[in-house]
Write a protein that holds these residues in place. Structure first.
Motif, PDB file in Angstrom:
ATOM      1  N   MET A  96     -57.619  73.777  46.347  1.00 34.37           N
ATOM      2  CA  MET A  96     -57.965  73.180  47.638  1.00 34.37           C
ATOM      3  C   MET A  96     -58.906  71.997  47.487  1.00 34.37           C
ATOM      4  SD  MET A  96     -58.307  76.378  50.279  1.00 34.37           S
ATOM      5  CE  MET A  96     -58.649  75.238  51.614  1.00 34.37           C
ATOM      6  N   MET A  97     -60.000  72.183  46.741  1.00 29.66           N
ATOM      7  CA  MET A  97     -60.978  71.106  46.598  1.00 29.66           C
ATOM      8  C   MET A  97     -60.409  69.957  45.768  1.00 29.66           C
ATOM      9  SD  MET A  97     -63.664  72.180  48.256  1.00 29.66           S
ATOM     10  CE  MET A  97     -64.975  71.137  47.653  1.00 29.66           C
ATOM     11  N   GLY A  98     -59.642  70.299  44.741  1.00 29.42           N
ATOM     12  CA  GLY A  98     -59.053  69.245  43.916  1.00 29.42           C
ATOM     13  C   GLY A  98     -58.085  68.381  44.697  1.00 29.42           C
ATOM     14  N   SER A 136     -57.784  68.125  48.135  1.00 24.60           N
ATOM     15  CA  SER A 136     -58.422  67.435  49.266  1.00 24.60           C
ATOM     16  C   SER A 136     -59.321  66.305  48.779  1.00 24.60           C
ATOM     17  CB  SER A 136     -59.229  68.425  50.112  1.00 24.60           C
ATOM     18  OG  SER A 136     -60.282  69.003  49.374  1.00 24.60           O
ATOM     19  N   GLY A 137     -60.049  66.524  47.696  1.00 21.10           N
ATOM     20  CA  GLY A 137     -60.928  65.489  47.157  1.00 21.10           C
ATOM     21  C   GLY A 137     -60.160  64.291  46.639  1.00 21.10           C
ATOM     22  N   SER A 138     -59.061  64.549  45.934  1.00 17.96           N
ATOM     23  CA  SER A 138     -58.241  63.448  45.407  1.00 17.96           C
ATOM     24  C   SER A 138     -57.653  62.606  46.539  1.00 17.96           C
ATOM     25  CB  SER A 138     -57.109  64.005  44.536  1.00 17.96           C
ATOM     26  OG  SER A 138     -57.619  64.603  43.371  1.00 17.96           O
ATOM     27  N   LEU A 139     -57.164  63.276  47.573  1.00 18.08           N
ATOM     28  CA  LEU A 139     -56.597  62.544  48.707  1.00 18.08           C
ATOM     29  C   LEU A 139     -57.654  61.693  49.401  1.00 18.08           C
ATOM     30  CD1 LEU A 139     -54.224  65.193  50.317  1.00 18.08           C
ATOM     31  CD2 LEU A 139     -53.555  62.992  49.376  1.00 18.08           C
ATOM     32  N   ALA A 140     -58.847  62.256  49.582  1.00 13.61           N
ATOM     33  CA  ALA A 140     -59.911  61.514  50.259  1.00 13.61           C
ATOM     34  C   ALA A 140     -60.332  60.283  49.453  1.00 13.61           C
ATOM     35  CB  ALA A 140     -61.114  62.430  50.494  1.00 13.61           C
ATOM     36  N   ILE A 141     -60.442  60.436  48.131  1.00 19.10           N
ATOM     37  CA  ILE A 141     -60.815  59.313  47.279  1.00 19.10           C
ATOM     38  C   ILE A 141     -59.744  58.229  47.304  1.00 19.10           C
ATOM     39  CG2 ILE A 141     -61.181  58.604  44.873  1.00 19.10           C
ATOM     40  CD1 ILE A 141     -62.517  61.366  44.451  1.00 19.10           C
ATOM     41  N   ASP A 142     -58.482  58.636  47.170  1.00 20.95           N
ATOM     42  CA  ASP A 142     -57.382  57.672  47.143  1.00 20.95           C
ATOM     43  C   ASP A 142     -57.186  56.999  48.492  1.00 20.95           C
ATOM     44  OD1 ASP A 142     -57.019  58.323  44.534  1.00 20.95           O
ATOM     45  OD2 ASP A 142     -55.266  59.596  44.849  1.00 20.95           O
ATOM     46  N   ARG A 143     -57.527  57.710  49.542  1.00 20.54           N
ATOM     47  CA  ARG A 143     -57.455  57.105  50.873  1.00 20.54           C
ATOM     48  C   ARG A 143     -58.523  56.029  51.028  1.00 20.54           C
ATOM     49  NH1 ARG A 143     -58.192  60.603  56.440  1.00 20.54           N
ATOM     50  NH2 ARG A 143     -57.581  58.978  57.931  1.00 20.54           N
ATOM     51  N   VAL A 193     -53.269  68.407  39.956  1.00 18.13           N
ATOM     52  CA  VAL A 193     -54.099  69.514  40.443  1.00 18.13           C
ATOM     53  C   VAL A 193     -53.615  70.847  39.875  1.00 18.13           C
ATOM     54  CG1 VAL A 193     -54.934  70.716  42.487  1.00 18.13           C
ATOM     55  CG2 VAL A 193     -54.709  68.233  42.523  1.00 18.13           C
ATOM     56  N   THR A 194     -52.296  71.013  39.724  1.00 23.74           N
ATOM     57  CA  THR A 194     -51.781  72.227  39.087  1.00 23.74           C
ATOM     58  C   THR A 194     -52.290  72.334  37.656  1.00 23.74           C
ATOM     59  OG1 THR A 194     -49.779  72.164  40.461  1.00 23.74           O
ATOM     60  CG2 THR A 194     -49.701  73.510  38.470  1.00 23.74           C
ATOM     61  N   GLY A 195     -52.354  71.204  36.962  1.00 20.57           N
ATOM     62  CA  GLY A 195     -52.916  71.186  35.613  1.00 20.57           C
ATOM     63  C   GLY A 195     -54.366  71.621  35.591  1.00 20.57           C
ATOM     64  N   TRP A 196     -55.131  71.163  36.593  1.00 21.94           N
ATOM     65  CA  TRP A 196     -56.532  71.596  36.694  1.00 21.94           C
ATOM     66  C   TRP A 196     -56.620  73.094  36.927  1.00 21.94           C
ATOM     67  CZ3 TRP A 196     -58.207  67.338  40.736  1.00 21.94           C
ATOM     68  CH2 TRP A 196     -58.251  66.095  40.086  1.00 21.94           C
ATOM     69  N   GLY A 233     -50.155  81.861  44.198  1.00 23.73           N
ATOM     70  CA  GLY A 233     -51.471  81.552  44.753  1.00 23.73           C
ATOM     71  C   GLY A 233     -51.736  80.060  44.777  1.00 23.73           C
ATOM     72  N   ALA A 234     -51.386  79.368  43.693  1.00 27.94           N
ATOM     73  CA  ALA A 234     -51.563  77.915  43.657  1.00 27.94           C
ATOM     74  C   ALA A 234     -50.687  77.232  44.697  1.00 27.94           C
ATOM     75  CB  ALA A 234     -51.248  77.380  42.264  1.00 27.94           C
ATOM     76  N   THR A 235     -49.461  77.751  44.878  1.00 29.36           N
ATOM     77  CA  THR A 235     -48.554  77.182  45.877  1.00 29.36           C
ATOM     78  C   THR A 235     -49.095  77.373  47.288  1.00 29.36           C
ATOM     79  OG1 THR A 235     -46.685  77.705  44.430  1.00 29.36           O
ATOM     80  CG2 THR A 235     -46.163  77.167  46.700  1.00 29.36           C
ATOM     81  N   ALA A 236     -49.839  78.441  47.513  1.00 31.25           N
ATOM     82  CA  ALA A 236     -50.449  78.667  48.823  1.00 31.25           C
ATOM     83  C   ALA A 236     -51.667  77.776  49.036  1.00 31.25           C
ATOM     84  CB  ALA A 236     -50.846  80.138  48.970  1.00 31.25           C
ATOM     85  N   MET A 237     -52.403  77.466  47.959  1.00 34.35           N
ATOM     86  CA  MET A 237     -53.664  76.740  48.082  1.00 34.35           C
ATOM     87  C   MET A 237     -53.495  75.222  48.104  1.00 34.35           C
ATOM     88  SD  MET A 237     -56.081  78.853  48.502  1.00 34.35           S
ATOM     89  CE  MET A 237     -56.370  80.607  48.375  1.00 34.35           C
ATOM     90  N   LEU A 238     -52.611  74.687  47.279  1.00 40.10           N
ATOM     91  CA  LEU A 238     -52.487  73.229  47.174  1.00 40.10           C
ATOM     92  C   LEU A 238     -52.095  72.565  48.498  1.00 40.10           C
ATOM     93  CD1 LEU A 238     -52.756  73.773  44.105  1.00 40.10           C
ATOM     94  CD2 LEU A 238     -51.084  71.962  43.748  1.00 40.10           C
ATOM     95  N   PRO A 239     -51.075  73.066  49.218  1.00 35.53           N
ATOM     96  CA  PRO A 239     -50.751  72.431  50.502  1.00 35.53           C
ATOM     97  C   PRO A 239     -51.900  72.499  51.503  1.00 35.53           C
ATOM     98  CG  PRO A 239     -48.941  73.838  49.783  1.00 35.53           C
ATOM     99  CD  PRO A 239     -50.107  74.135  48.890  1.00 35.53           C
ATOM    100  N   MET A 240     -52.671  73.605  51.481  1.00 34.06           N
ATOM    101  CA  MET A 240     -53.827  73.695  52.367  1.00 34.06           C
ATOM    102  C   MET A 240     -54.833  72.610  52.024  1.00 34.06           C
ATOM    103  SD  MET A 240     -54.317  77.837  52.343  1.00 34.06           S
ATOM    104  CE  MET A 240     -55.930  77.734  53.122  1.00 34.06           C
TER     105      MET A 240
END
Length: 282
Positions: A75-77, A79-86, A112-115, A152-159
């Motif tokens: 989630m943080m990875g 959301s943070g990446s999107l905010a920075i790139d925006r 983010v999946t790699g992280w 679990g990752a599939t549930a968290m990344l879109p959020m």
């Protein structure tokens, strides 16, 4: 550019970003700091036993620590990446290229999946030696671990993508951190949920963090450890169902929210955000 080409380009972009993460000293420190700190805590917990179960506190805590790594990195990875790139205009440049948003999103998912996978391995491999009470001696345990981590990752990344599209800038990450920390506190990630008030138990079971935790405990702990769970069982069917619902909901909602966010992006909005950022630095 055809969509398949965009997907391929996104894959390569994600691999490059991962390579940069693990070859940059500052970013590598950020990836290692919390896992090392958590492993130190587990080391000091390894000789303490939970109640009369014969299971160490470290063994009970490790699945929760791994679960929070998946939740926070996902989630943080994202959301943070999107905010920075925006803020720096990367998203605007992606929008200007045919199928650029497809490539961009694929790249972010890969990165983010790699992280997430790296965080899990950093905790699980040394943690298995430190804790000693884990039940990873069967193929079934490894299979359960694999599907829980992936689902679990599939549930968290879109959020994370949805929340990242809603926050104004990277400095607003606290808007993601606070509710996620609250969920961690009530979801039995670090302590059995049976010790909490009944209404908190109900609330926790609505969200994916609780189910991520119980799924990982079912993979990593011996069967007798299920006695400390709410129903005295690992509830595998419910885990698949709840994580699956959150994953599907996120995968449906995230593209809609991201498309709306991308449509609002313009050169003037990026310039305004940069000017505000420079004023804060100045």
């Amino acid at each position: 550019m055809f969509p398949t080409t965009a997907v391929r380009a996104g894959w390569h972009r994600g691999i490059i970003e991962l390579r940069q993460t693990f070859t940059n000293a500052q970013e590598l420190f950020g990836q290692l700091f919390w896992p090392v700190l958590l492993l130190v805590a587990l080391f000091f917990m390894r000789d303490s036993e939970f109640s009369d179960t014969g299971i160490s506190l470290a063994a009970l805590a490790l699945p929760g620590v791994v679960g929070m790594t998946i939740a926070f990195n996902g989630m943080m990875g994202m959301s943070g990446s999107l905010a920075i790139d925006r803020e720096d205009g990367t998203l605007l440049r992606a929008k200007a290229i045919p199928h650029g948003m497809v490539s961009y999103l694929v790249g972010k998912v890969v990165t983010v999946t790699g992280w997430v996978v790296a965080g899990v391995l950093l905790l699980l491999v040394p943690g298995a030696f430190l804790v000693g009470d884990l039940a990873l001696g069967s193929a079934g345990a490894w299979l359960t671990l694999t599907w829980v981590v992936l689902l679990g990752a599939t549930a968290m990344l879109p959020m994370g993508a949805v929340l990242g599209s809603l926050i104004a800038n990277p400095r607003s990450q606290g808007l993601v951190m606070l509710p996620l920390s609250g969920l961690a506190a009530i979801s039995g990630i670090f302590y059995p949920i049976t010790a909490m008030a009944g209404w908190l138990q109900v609330v926790a079971q609505v969200f994916p963090v609780y189910w991520l935790g119980i799924g990982l405990r079912s993979a990593l702990l011996p069967d007798e450890a299920a006695a400390v769970e709410l129903t005295g069982s690992w509830r595998a069917v419910e885990t698949v169902a709840v994580l699956g619902v959150w994953a599907v909901a996120g995968l449906v909602l995230a593209p809609v929210v991201l498309r709306r966010m991308a449509r609002r992006e313009s050169g003037s909005s990026v310039a305004a955000r940069r000017e505000k950022a420079m004023q804060r630095i100045g």
